[in-house]
Design an enzyme around this catalytic site. Sequence first.
Site, PDB file in Angstrom:
ATOM      1  N   CYS A   1      -0.605   0.228   3.268  1.00 51.84           N
ATOM      2  CA  CYS A   1      -1.723   1.255   3.074  1.00 51.84           C
ATOM      3  C   CYS A   1      -2.547   1.316   4.137  1.00 51.84           C
ATOM      4  CB  CYS A   1      -2.687   0.532   2.128  1.00 51.84           C
ATOM      5  SG  CYS A   1      -3.303   2.532   1.681  1.00 51.84           S
TER       6      CYS A   1
ATOM      7  N   HIS B   1       1.163  -0.004  -2.739  1.00 48.85           N
ATOM      8  CA  HIS B   1       0.910  -1.413  -2.053  1.00 48.85           C
ATOM      9  C   HIS B   1       1.723  -2.743  -3.178  1.00 48.85           C
ATOM     10  CE1 HIS B   1      -3.621  -1.040  -1.481  1.00 48.85           C
ATOM     11  NE2 HIS B   1      -3.015  -0.140  -1.681  1.00 48.85           N
TER      12      HIS B   1
ATOM     13  N   GLU C   1       1.961  -5.066  -3.175  1.00 47.47           N
ATOM     14  CA  GLU C   1       1.943  -6.553  -3.945  1.00 47.47           C
ATOM     15  C   GLU C   1       1.216  -6.930  -4.908  1.00 47.47           C
ATOM     16  OE1 GLU C   1       0.493  -4.654  -1.559  1.00 47.47           O
ATOM     17  OE2 GLU C   1      -2.094  -4.779  -1.275  1.00 47.47           O
TER      18      GLU C   1
END
Length: 520
Positions: free
Chosen positions: A86, A176, A178
């Site tokens: 990001c 993202h 994660e």
Amino acid sequence: MSLDLSLNKILIIDFGSQFTQLIARRIRELGFFSEITSHKKIKNKDINNKIKGIILSGGPLNVYEINKYSFDKKIIQKGIPVLGICFGHQIISKLNGGRVKQSKHREFGLANIYKKNDSLLIKNFFYKKKSMKVWMSHADQVSKLPKNFKVIASSKNSKFAIVENKTKKYYGVQFHPEVTHTDNGKRIISNFVSLICKMKRNWSYKDQKKKLILQVKNQVGSNKVICALSGGVDSSVVAQLLNKAIGNNLHCIFVNTGLLRKDEEKQVVTTFKKRLKINLTYVNAEKEFLKKLSNISDPEKKRKIIGNLFIKIFERYAKKIKNVKFLAQGTLYPDLIESRSVTGSQTSKIKSHHNVGGLPKKMKLKLVEPLKFLFKDEVRKLGLELNLSREIISRHPFPGPGLAIRMPGIITKEKIKILKEADHYFIQALRDHNLYNKIWQAYVALLPVKTVGVMGDNRTYEYLCLLRAITSEDGMTADFYEFKKSFIQDISNKIVNSIRGINRVVYDITSKPPSTIELE
Ligand code: XMP
């Protein structure tokens, strides 16, 4: 800035993303060590050969103001593979001559990305699908790629959703990977770490246990260490780890404040002193705590009195142990991360937390903090490796001030007795129905209100108790647990029928926010 020098690692440079800790967790779940540092602290000279890859996190900052924050671009020009997530992706582009601008369409939430080219970063990421759902959260985006960068995937609104410069080992993702909302996001992280950084697995609980025991031995030598044991997960794991490392040179002190759950002090003494043979001093300070708390109803006053008295008693007993050089604490990784307030904002104080971990600073003892690189779930797994029972390591969190903050209003011996019983019934019922481990935290609180009831044709005028049971990831946000009607009805009947002093039960259905988990 000092990074751990004993292990190869992926270094995560934090720019203030709410997800930074998740990146570290994902990497460790995959079996690799990772460490987080703030972009404000890391210097070019800190980059050593233990760092096998660098991840630049997301963040609330703005790439146009790149000069306002001190990030030395040489850090990512050393040939170590870099993955930008990001905001991190935007930095890589900006620092390599690309352009970043405000998106016409901000993307928050799920978006589909489509594969454009092959890359090691996306090996087995798309499976055989044309598109994958990813989690976006950005207002800016890369509008022009730097020279020699290639587009690997695009979304409708982000042409440069995944990019790479293979020769320079730069990789960027606008979304993202994660977060669990991103399909197969872990694959991207795993490809970066193992295929691109070529890191070897170096993080498992078995190895970790051995390493930590050795580390503690090296740190404290033949000196004595004291430890405040609460019986909670973190202090239990610390105590057992030190027990394995230094045996009799560990001295644990357990303070019974009188505000613990039913029979908790007996369980702690049986487990640690009798079963695990840990050097344990049991201090019964019930009377002292009750005396100091008499007629106090203000939540903050209660917390301060308990915190201060705890320190005083701990110090009193610690002084009796001669030649102590170290204090062991169950500090965890999330407590440590320096860059939480990367934007400079101060979180407002909701409650003064009292934690046995954060104790006597005045005592001039050196700290032993063996769990300081671990997350809570990692501590639990380590606890199992150390032969602590599942019962101990899966315990619900319990606040330092104990039952005092589950009893709004003044604290009396009678109320404590009633509350301990009611809480015991509730928790036992959760265990009996296999619900205990599905719930993050549960307890009973005794409210400072009496209500009228009728039992066996007689009028009763007794306390009202509140049941709280929540689901949560980390205690920062929480939702109430939806019990079946029959369960909640049974437990209500059981409490009212068995405990003299309670004639009404209510269930708390507020989430956090706007409520907190504890009542005070
Ligand atoms: P709140 O009530 O702030 O609680 O939503 C979040 C989590 O923290 C626990 N808690 C404490 N833990 N000392 C602790 O060690 C404290 O003073 C304290 N106050 C709250 C609470 O039980 C929940 O798990």
